[in-house]
Design a protein around this motif. Structure first.
Motif, PDB file in Angstrom:
ATOM      1  N   THR A 185     -14.427  -2.065  28.149  1.00 29.17           N
ATOM      2  CA  THR A 185     -15.279  -3.123  28.673  1.00 29.17           C
ATOM      3  C   THR A 185     -16.320  -2.502  29.606  1.00 29.17           C
ATOM      4  N   GLU A 186     -17.306  -3.315  30.000  1.00 36.44           N
ATOM      5  CA  GLU A 186     -18.324  -2.821  30.936  1.00 36.44           C
ATOM      6  C   GLU A 186     -17.686  -2.404  32.259  1.00 36.44           C
ATOM      7  N   ALA A 187     -16.727  -3.197  32.726  1.00 39.58           N
ATOM      8  CA  ALA A 187     -16.067  -2.875  33.996  1.00 39.58           C
ATOM      9  C   ALA A 187     -15.300  -1.567  33.893  1.00 39.58           C
ATOM     10  N   GLN A 188     -14.586  -1.381  32.781  1.00 36.90           N
ATOM     11  CA  GLN A 188     -13.846  -0.129  32.585  1.00 36.90           C
ATOM     12  C   GLN A 188     -14.793   1.076  32.502  1.00 36.90           C
ATOM     13  N   PHE A 189     -15.934   0.859  31.844  1.00 40.15           N
ATOM     14  CA  PHE A 189     -16.905   1.954  31.711  1.00 40.15           C
ATOM     15  C   PHE A 189     -17.419   2.362  33.096  1.00 40.15           C
ATOM     16  N   ARG A 190     -17.752   1.370  33.939  1.00 35.59           N
ATOM     17  CA  ARG A 190     -18.253   1.674  35.286  1.00 35.59           C
ATOM     18  C   ARG A 190     -17.195   2.397  36.104  1.00 35.59           C
ATOM     19  N   ALA A 191     -15.944   2.011  35.915  1.00 40.02           N
ATOM     20  CA  ALA A 191     -14.861   2.673  36.648  1.00 40.02           C
ATOM     21  C   ALA A 191     -14.750   4.144  36.232  1.00 40.02           C
ATOM     22  N   LEU A 192     -14.905   4.419  34.945  1.00 41.36           N
ATOM     23  CA  LEU A 192     -14.860   5.804  34.458  1.00 41.36           C
ATOM     24  C   LEU A 192     -16.037   6.608  35.000  1.00 41.36           C
TER      25      LEU A 192
ATOM     26  N   PHE B 217     -14.795  17.785  17.845  1.00 39.94           N
ATOM     27  CA  PHE B 217     -15.633  16.654  17.479  1.00 39.94           C
ATOM     28  C   PHE B 217     -15.474  15.587  18.559  1.00 39.94           C
ATOM     29  N   ALA B 218     -16.519  15.416  19.343  1.00 38.51           N
ATOM     30  CA  ALA B 218     -16.452  14.535  20.517  1.00 38.51           C
ATOM     31  C   ALA B 218     -16.252  13.079  20.099  1.00 38.51           C
ATOM     32  N   ARG B 219     -15.363  12.400  20.807  1.00 40.08           N
ATOM     33  CA  ARG B 219     -15.126  10.967  20.577  1.00 40.08           C
ATOM     34  C   ARG B 219     -15.813  10.211  21.709  1.00 40.08           C
ATOM     35  N   ARG B 220     -16.805   9.421  21.359  1.00 34.28           N
ATOM     36  CA  ARG B 220     -17.587   8.744  22.380  1.00 34.28           C
ATOM     37  C   ARG B 220     -16.845   7.530  22.936  1.00 34.28           C
ATOM     38  N   THR B 221     -17.108   7.262  24.199  1.00 34.61           N
ATOM     39  CA  THR B 221     -16.646   6.021  24.825  1.00 34.61           C
ATOM     40  C   THR B 221     -17.803   5.032  24.768  1.00 34.61           C
ATOM     41  N   ILE B 222     -17.549   3.823  24.212  1.00 29.67           N
ATOM     42  CA  ILE B 222     -18.611   2.837  24.001  1.00 29.67           C
ATOM     43  C   ILE B 222     -18.115   1.469  24.452  1.00 29.67           C
ATOM     44  N   THR B 223     -19.009   0.681  25.015  1.00 25.71           N
ATOM     45  CA  THR B 223     -18.626  -0.655  25.492  1.00 25.71           C
ATOM     46  C   THR B 223     -18.655  -1.663  24.337  1.00 25.71           C
ATOM     47  N   ARG B 224     -17.829  -1.397  23.341  1.00 28.21           N
ATOM     48  CA  ARG B 224     -17.584  -2.353  22.268  1.00 28.21           C
ATOM     49  C   ARG B 224     -16.142  -2.143  21.817  1.00 28.21           C
ATOM     50  N   SER B 225     -15.579  -3.117  21.156  1.00 27.27           N
ATOM     51  CA  SER B 225     -14.161  -3.045  20.811  1.00 27.27           C
ATOM     52  C   SER B 225     -13.883  -1.875  19.878  1.00 27.27           C
ATOM     53  N   ALA B 226     -12.719  -1.292  20.005  1.00 18.91           N
ATOM     54  CA  ALA B 226     -12.346  -0.125  19.200  1.00 18.91           C
ATOM     55  C   ALA B 226     -12.251  -0.468  17.730  1.00 18.91           C
ATOM     56  N   GLY B 227     -12.037  -1.725  17.394  1.00 19.80           N
ATOM     57  CA  GLY B 227     -11.896  -2.107  15.994  1.00 19.80           C
ATOM     58  C   GLY B 227     -13.209  -2.439  15.311  1.00 19.80           C
ATOM     59  N   ALA B 228     -14.331  -2.353  16.059  1.00 20.89           N
ATOM     60  CA  ALA B 228     -15.629  -2.679  15.467  1.00 20.89           C
ATOM     61  C   ALA B 228     -15.986  -1.664  14.392  1.00 20.89           C
ATOM     62  N   PRO B 229     -16.752  -2.089  13.359  1.00 20.73           N
ATOM     63  CA  PRO B 229     -17.114  -1.152  12.285  1.00 20.73           C
ATOM     64  C   PRO B 229     -17.999  -0.027  12.815  1.00 20.73           C
ATOM     65  N   GLY B 230     -17.908   1.121  12.148  1.00 19.74           N
ATOM     66  CA  GLY B 230     -18.710   2.274  12.566  1.00 19.74           C
ATOM     67  C   GLY B 230     -17.817   3.447  12.894  1.00 19.74           C
TER      68      GLY B 230
ATOM     69  N   ALA C   3     -28.029   2.139  25.023  1.00 15.56           N
ATOM     70  CA  ALA C   3     -28.767   1.939  23.778  1.00 15.56           C
ATOM     71  C   ALA C   3     -28.251   0.691  23.077  1.00 15.56           C
ATOM     72  N   HIS C   4     -29.214  -0.118  22.556  1.00 15.28           N
ATOM     73  CA  HIS C   4     -28.861  -1.315  21.768  1.00 15.28           C
ATOM     74  C   HIS C   4     -27.921  -2.250  22.535  1.00 15.28           C
ATOM     75  N   GLY C   5     -28.096  -2.345  23.849  1.00 14.53           N
ATOM     76  CA  GLY C   5     -27.282  -3.235  24.658  1.00 14.53           C
ATOM     77  C   GLY C   5     -25.889  -2.724  24.952  1.00 14.53           C
ATOM     78  N   LEU C   6     -25.589  -1.472  24.621  1.00 11.24           N
ATOM     79  CA  LEU C   6     -24.270  -0.882  24.847  1.00 11.24           C
ATOM     80  C   LEU C   6     -24.377   0.335  25.756  1.00 11.24           C
ATOM     81  N   SER C   7     -23.263   0.693  26.383  1.00  7.07           N
ATOM     82  CA  SER C   7     -23.173   1.898  27.202  1.00  7.07           C
ATOM     83  C   SER C   7     -22.378   2.947  26.441  1.00  7.07           C
ATOM     84  N   TYR C   8     -22.849   4.200  26.492  1.00  2.47           N
ATOM     85  CA  TYR C   8     -22.215   5.310  25.780  1.00  2.47           C
ATOM     86  C   TYR C   8     -21.881   6.412  26.774  1.00  2.47           C
ATOM     87  N   GLY C   9     -20.788   7.115  26.524  1.00  2.00           N
ATOM     88  CA  GLY C   9     -20.416   8.229  27.385  1.00  2.00           C
ATOM     89  C   GLY C   9     -19.704   9.323  26.629  1.00  2.00           C
ATOM     90  N   LEU C  10     -19.906  10.577  27.082  1.00  2.00           N
ATOM     91  CA  LEU C  10     -19.199  11.738  26.530  1.00  2.00           C
ATOM     92  C   LEU C  10     -18.355  12.349  27.638  1.00  2.00           C
TER      93      LEU C  10
END
Length: 681
Positions: free
Chosen positions: A56-63, A36-49, A75-82
Motif C-alpha cells: 500500500t502507499e502507507a507501507q511504501f512510505r514506511a519502507l 533479477f531485481a523484484r520491484r516493490t510497487i503500490t499495487r496488489s501482488a495479484g495484479a497482471p504484469g 509513474a502512471h500513478g504508482l510508486s516504484y522501488g528497488l
C-alpha cells in the motif's frame, strides 16, 4: 573481487521489457551470476504484469523512511522501488538486472559501481499493436502513447540497445547476447604493429568470449578501462602468438596514446551510440534536432566515432536545413568544447567581420579607440586562410599574439584590451574536424558560420558584439540583401544566446586603405592613429563608424551619434594611439616588420580612369609575393577607384623579401593586375 554491473532496462510501453527479463531469467538465474531485481510497487501482488512485491502507499512510505530502497520513482500513478540489498549483490560480483525508468538513470549512476542502460526498442507499429492487445486502451490512445516525446538517454552513460520487434525468442536471444557482451572482459595487450595516426585495436578471430566479426566494419568501437575511453577501429587477427583468445590488442600508437596498463580488463562499447546515430540520420533526412542531440553528435564527431562519409552527409544536410533554434543550439553546444573566459564587468565588447575586403584592417583601430574610452575589449582574431592578411597576422608584425587565457586577462587589466590570435584561446575542436571535410568539398553555410562565430564570442566572455558584413562581387556575400538577411540572423541568434548583437551591411566592392599584407596594413593603421594627413580616409571613416556603435553601448555615452563623435575625438587627441601602444606593450612588443625591401611596380598601360579594383585578384598577387607568411610582403596601392591615371603611372607596388616570390607575383600581375582602366574619350 570485481564488482558486478547494474543493468537498468528501460524502453517505451509495449517494447516487451518484462518478457525479455523473464526470458533471460529462465536462462541465466540458475548459474548465480545474475540477480533479477523484484520491484516493490503500490499495487496488489495479484495484479497482471510482472512478478512484484505489492504494498500500500502507507507501507511504501514506511519502507522509504526505513531506508529499504536504493531508488524510488513515480509513474502512471504508482510508486516504484528497488531494494537497497542490490548493492550487496553488486559488491559480491553478481550482476543485477532491473526494470526501471529512464528519468532515474542519472541518479542511479551515482549510486552503483558500474551502470549499463539497456534500452529495449521496437517500431511504432509494433508498440501500438502490443498495447492494443492488452485491451486497456483504444487505438487512438495507443498511438498517442507511443508517439509521445520521451526524455533522451544521457550521452555519457554506457548504453546498449536491444531490438524486440520480432518473435519473442529472437528478442530474448538478443537480450542475453547483449548482457554477455557487456560482462565478458578482455585483457589488454600491446601488439607490435604500427598504424600511424589511425588508432587500431585487434580482436582474435576465434575468441572464446565474443565474435570478432560482430565488430568489424567502418564503425568505430569504444574501449573502456580505468575510467578512460578510447575510440578505435577494430581489425581481426588470427595469430595466437600475438593475441590470445581472451585478449584485445592495441597498435603501438593507440597503446601509447591511451596510457592504460597492459593486462587491464577492457570492456567494449559500440560507437556511436544508437541515440547518436539516430540523431545523425534524422538530420540527414532534414529533421530538426535539439541541443542535447547536437551535443551528443558533435562529441561523437570530435572523438572520431563517425567516418568521414557520415560526417560529410551530416554537414551537407546541415548546410541545407538549420532553423534559428538549431543555430542557437549549435552555438551553445560548441561552447562546451572550449574553455570560457569570465570577466568581472557588466559590458564586454567584441567586433567581427565576415571579411573578404583586402586592406580593411579596422579592428586594429577600433580596439584602441574603445580601450581609450575604458571599455573592455578582449579581441580574439584568426589568421588568414585565403587572404593576404588576417587581423592576427597584422598584429603579429608589431606584437605577440599567441597569448594564453591568463595573458589575455593580464592584457585587459593593463591596457583595457588585446588583439590576440584565437588559436590558443577559443580555438574550436569542432572546426578542426569540420573544416577538414568542408573545405575540400566546398561545403559552406552561413547559418553554420553564425553558430561558430557567436560561440567564440560566448567563450571569449563577450556580452555585446558588432558584426561587419561586407558585400560585393568578390566577397562571400554578393548583394546588400544577402548581407542584411545574414545580419538579421546574427541578431536573432545573438538574442537567443543572451548576447546583444548588431550587424551592418557594408560596401565590400573595393579594397579599404592602401596596404594589403600585414606590415603594409599596420603602416596604414599607424598613419590613422597618428593623424597623418596622408592616412587612408576610408579606413579612418569605417573605423570611426564601428567604434561609435560600440561606444554607444556605454550608458554614459547614450547614443550612436555621440559615440561617433567620441571615437573621432579619441583618434584626434592621440588617446587611441597611446592605447594602441599600451596594448602592444602588454602583449609583448616586437621589432616592427617593415614593408619588404624588394619591389616591383605595376603601371598603367593606358591613360584613363580606374573603374574597378579587383581586391580578390590584388590579394592573390600579394599572397604570391609571400603574404601573410612573409609579413613584409604585400601590395601598396597608389590609386583608388575613380582616380584618373596617365599611361605608365604606378598603380601599385608589390613588396617582398624573397626575389623568387616577387618574380612570381610580378608574372601574375602581368597576366592580370586587378585594376580596370577605362580609357578617356
Amino acid at each position: 573481487m570485481a564488482q558486478g554491473i547494474f543493468f537498468f532496462v528501460v524502453g517505451p510501453s509495449g517494447a516487451g521489457k518484462d518478457s525479455l527479463i523473464e526470458g533471460a531469467r529462465a536462462h541465466l538465474e540458475e548459474a548465480g551470476r545474475y540477480v533479477f531485481a523484484r520491484r516493490t510497487i503500490t499495487r496488489s501482488a495479484g495484479a497482471p504484469g510482472e512478478d512484484h512485491h505489492g504494498v500500500t502507499e502507507a507501507q511504501f512510505r514506511a519502507l522509504v523512511n526505513a531506508g529499504e530502497f536504493l531508488i524510488t520513482w513515480e509513474a502512471h500513478g504508482l510508486s516504484y522501488g528497488l531494494s537497497i540489498d542490490l548493492l550487496t549483490a553488486l559488491s559480491n560480483g553478481r550482476n543485477v538486472i532491473a526494470n526501471g525508468s529512464r528519468k532515474m538513470i542519472r541518479e542511479l549512476a551515482g549510486l552503483v559501481p558500474r551502470l549499463i542502460v539497456v534500452e529495449v526498442t521496437a517500431s511504432v507499429d509494433v508498440l501500438a499493436a502490443r498495447i492494443l492487445a492488452r485491451g486497456r486502451e483504444t487505438a487512438l490512445q495507443a498511438r498517442a502513447r507511443v508517439m509521445r516525446q520521451v526524455e533522451p538517454l544521457p550521452v555519457d552513460i554506457e548504453t546498449i540497445r536491444v531490438s524486440n520487434d520480432g518473435a519473442l525468442e529472437q528478442g530474448i536471444s538478443r537480450f542475453i547476447h547483449a548482457l554477455a557482451n557487456a560482462t565478458e572482459r578482455l585483457r589488454l595487450r600491446r601488439v607490435p604493429l604500427s598504424t600511424g595516426l589511425e588508432r587500431v585495436a585487434y580482436l582474435p578471430m576465434h575468441s572464446a568470449f565474443l565474435s570478432a566479426a560482430d565488430y568489424l566494419g567502418s564503425s568505430k568501437v569504444d574501449l573502456l578501462a580505468e575510467g578512460k575511453s578510447l575510440s578505435v577501429q577494430i581489425h581481426g587477427m588470427d595469430a595466437a602468438a600475438l593475441l590470445a583468445s581472451d585478449e584485445i590488442g592495441l597498435s603501438e600508437e593507440a597503446f601509447a596514446h591511451w596510457g592504460v596498463a597492459e593486462g587491464a580488463e577492457i570492456a567494449l562499447r559500440r560507437t556511436p551510440s544508437p541515440a547518436s546515430r539516430q540523431a545523425l540520420m534524422q538530420k540527414v533526412q532534414g529533421q530538426e534536432l535539439g541541443e542535447a542531440e547536437y551535443e551528443m553528435l558533435l562529441r561523437d564527431i570530435i572523438e572520431g566515432r563517425y567516418t568521414d562519409g557520415e560526417i560529410s552527409a551530416f554537414l551537407v544536410s546541415a548546410t541545407r536545413s538549420l532553423s534559428d533554434a538549431e543555430v542557437v543550439a549549435l552555438a551553445k553546444v560548441r561552447t562546451r568544447f572550449t574553455p570560457v573566459m569570465h570577466w568581472d564587468r557588466p559590458i564586454v565588447v567584441d567586433k567581427h567581420s565576415m571579411g573578404g575586403v583586402p586592406g580593411s584592417r579596422i579592428t586594429l583601430l577600433v580596439v584602441p579607440i574603445v580601450a581609450a574610452h575604458g571599455m573592455a575589449m578582449p579581441k580574439t582574431s584568426s589568421r588568414a586562410i585565403t587572404s593576404a592578411a588576417g587581423t592576427a597576422d597584422a598584429m603579429e608584425s608589431v606584437a605577440r599574439v599567441d597569448l594564453t587565457a591568463e595573458q589575455v586577462q593580464r592584457c585587459v587589466e593593463q591596457a583595457g584590451a588585446c588583439i590576440a590570435w584565437n588559436g590558443r584561446l577559443n580555438h574550436s575542436a569542432v572546426d578542426d574536424v569540420m573544416n577538414a571535410i568542408t573545405r575540400p568539398l566546398g561545403i559552406d553555410s552561413n547559418r553554420w558560420s553564425v553558430a561558430s562565430i557567436l560561440s567564440k564570442k560566448l567563450t571569449a566572455g563577450s556580452t555585446h558584439v558588432v558584426v561587419d558584413l561586407p558585400y560585393g562581387p568578390r566577397t562571400k556575400l554578393k548583394t546588400q540583401a544577402q548581407a542584411r538577411e545574414l545580419g538579421d540572423l546574427f541578431e536573432r541568434v545573438g538574442a537567443g544566446l543572451g548576447l546583444t548583437v548588431v550587424a551592418f551591411a557594408t560596401d565590400g566592392s573595393r579594397p579599404i586603405g592602401r596596404g594589403i599584407g600585414p606590415a603594409l596594413e599596420v603602416r596604414d593603421v599607424r598613419a590613422v592613429l597618428a593623424n597623418d594627413p596622408q592616412a587612408p580616409r576610408d579606413l579612418r571613416d569605417k573605423a570611426i563608424f564601428f567604434a561609435g556603435q560600440i561606444l554607444a553601448w556605454d550608458p554614459a555615452v547614450g547614443s550612436v551619434e555621440v559615440g561617433r563623435q567620441l571615437a573621432e575625438k579619441l583618434l584626434t587627441n592621440g588617446q587611441a594611439n597611446a592605447a594602441f601602444e599600451r596594448i602592444i606593450d602588454a602583449q609583448g612588443r616586437k621589432v616592427p616588420v617593415l614593408p619588404g625591401p624588394l619591389t616591383y611596380s605595376v603601371r598603367a598601360s593606358v591613360e584613363g580612369w580606374v573603374s574597378e579594383l579587383d581586391g580578390w585578384r590584388i590579394g592573390e598577387i600579394a599572397r604570391r609575393a609571400g603574404a601573410p607568411a612573409d609579413k613584409s610582403a604585400g601590395i601598396d596601392l597608389m590609386v583608388g577607384q575613380g582616380d584618373q591615371v596617365q599611361e605608365g603611372q604606378c598603380l601599385y607596388l608589390i613588396h617582398g623579401a624573397n626575389a623568387a616570390d616577387l618574380d612570381s607575383a610580378s608574372v601574375l600581375a602581368r597576366m592580370s593586375n586587378g585594376v580596370t582602366i577605362t580609357p578617356l574619350l
